[in-house]
Design an enzyme around this catalytic site. Structure first.
Site: not given
Ligand code: AMP
Length: 287
Positions: A35, A37, A41, A153, A188
């Site tokens: 979340g 987002l 995301h 990331k 991000m």
């Molecule tokens: P998180 O909510 O941080 O667990 O991230 C959920 C998904 O989004 C994971 O697969 C992360 O690798 C991806 N994600 C987070 N930040 C980025 C970003 N800046 N660029 C691309 N994917 C991201």
């Protein structure tokens, strides 16, 4: 195309929806998130929309992947805003279970991946990838999507997920999505909201540094020296570097000498209490 996503909180409701779609011959993609987002995301969501008829986004702040002294309690939770963003993109379903749905009383199972979890975030955050492995396995088995998308990331996480999905014969295609950055280069992250104004001004230096290193390392005779110097410079600028390491793109084995296979440079550094991570591709030396 805007839509109104239903939010479901139980595995039963999730499976009911997926089976309706399956009966109509539709394909399903899953994008797991915690979340808060942001565009990173949302880029994965858009990638998913191109790959499948239906897209499910899960939102779950998974307690088992946080260490004892980490930021579980203060991790940003903003479901209403998240839903509005997903409605805007026109996704199909949000799965936002409560903790006791994912970890009911008596829960006793763990999944531990060796090798690829050694070092980098696996070294600095003991138990972190066990938490990731169990929750992602559960999400994949609960949803049984055709495809699941994860960001580069968290590059080590993406490789860990590919590893256990293969090892456990989970019938899903795991795909990576490129890192989305702020205009100044900072990757991000939901955690960027923790940064003070001054820290936010310092933060882009992390990417600037690894981008420069990605250019200089393939030509370098002593990569280690260059990396050590870069750690010093980052620390001087106000970071506390956790690691800055060159590894093989696929196996994540450390690269000590000349870069003879495609490599990736990984960094994790604290700014105050906030831990930032980033990574970049490094080409092999041309022979
Ligand atoms: P998180 O909510 O941080 O667990 O991230 C959920 C998904 O989004 C994971 O697969 C992360 O690798 C991806 N994600 C987070 N930040 C980025 C970003 N800046 N660029 C691309 N994917 C991201």
């Amino acid at each position: 195309m805007a839509s109104t996503n239903n939010i479901v909180r139980t595995v039963t409701a999730l499976r009911k929806k997926v089976s309706e779609w399956r009966k109509n011959g539709q394909t399903v993609a899953l994008v797991p998130t915690m979340g808060a987002l942001h565009e990173g995301h949302l880029s994965l969501v858009q990638q998913a929309q191109k790959k499948a008829d239906r897209v499910i986004v899960s939102i779950f702040v998974n307690p088992t992947q946080f260490g004892k002294n980490e930021d579980l309690s203060k991790y940003p939770r903003q479901e209403k805003e998240d839903k509005a963003k997903l409605d805007q993109l026109g996704t199909d379903l949000i799965f936002a279970p409560r903790v006791d749905q994912m970890y009911p009383e008596g829960f006793s199972t763990s999944i531990s991946v060796s090798g690829i979890t050694e070092g980098l975030c696996g070294g600095s955050r003991p138990g972190h990838f066990d938490g990731v492995a169990i929750i992602v396995t559960k999400l994949l088995l609960q949803t049984l999507p055709d495809i699941a998308i994860f960001g580069e990331k968290d590059y080590q996480q993406l490789q860990v997920i590919k590893r256990f999905a293969t090892d456990l014969d989970i019938p899903v295609r795991i795909e990576g999505g490129a890192i989305v950055r702020e205009a100044d280069g900072l990757a991000m992250s939901s955690r960027n909201s923790y940064l003070t104004k001054t820290q936010r001004e310092t933060a882009p230096l992390l990417y600037k540094k690894i981008k420069g290193l990605a250019k200089s390392l393939p030509k370098a005779r002593t990569p280690k020296k260059i990396l050590d110097e870069a750690v010093g410079e980052l620390n001087e600028a106000g970071f506390k570097v956790d690691y800055l390491e060159l590894r093989d793109t696929k196996t994540l084995e450390p690269i000590k000498g000349k870069i003879t296979a495609p490599a990736r440079l990984f960094v994790a550094a604290f700014l105050g209490k906030t831990r930032l991570i980033d990574n970049i591709r490094v080409s092999k030396v041309r022979s």
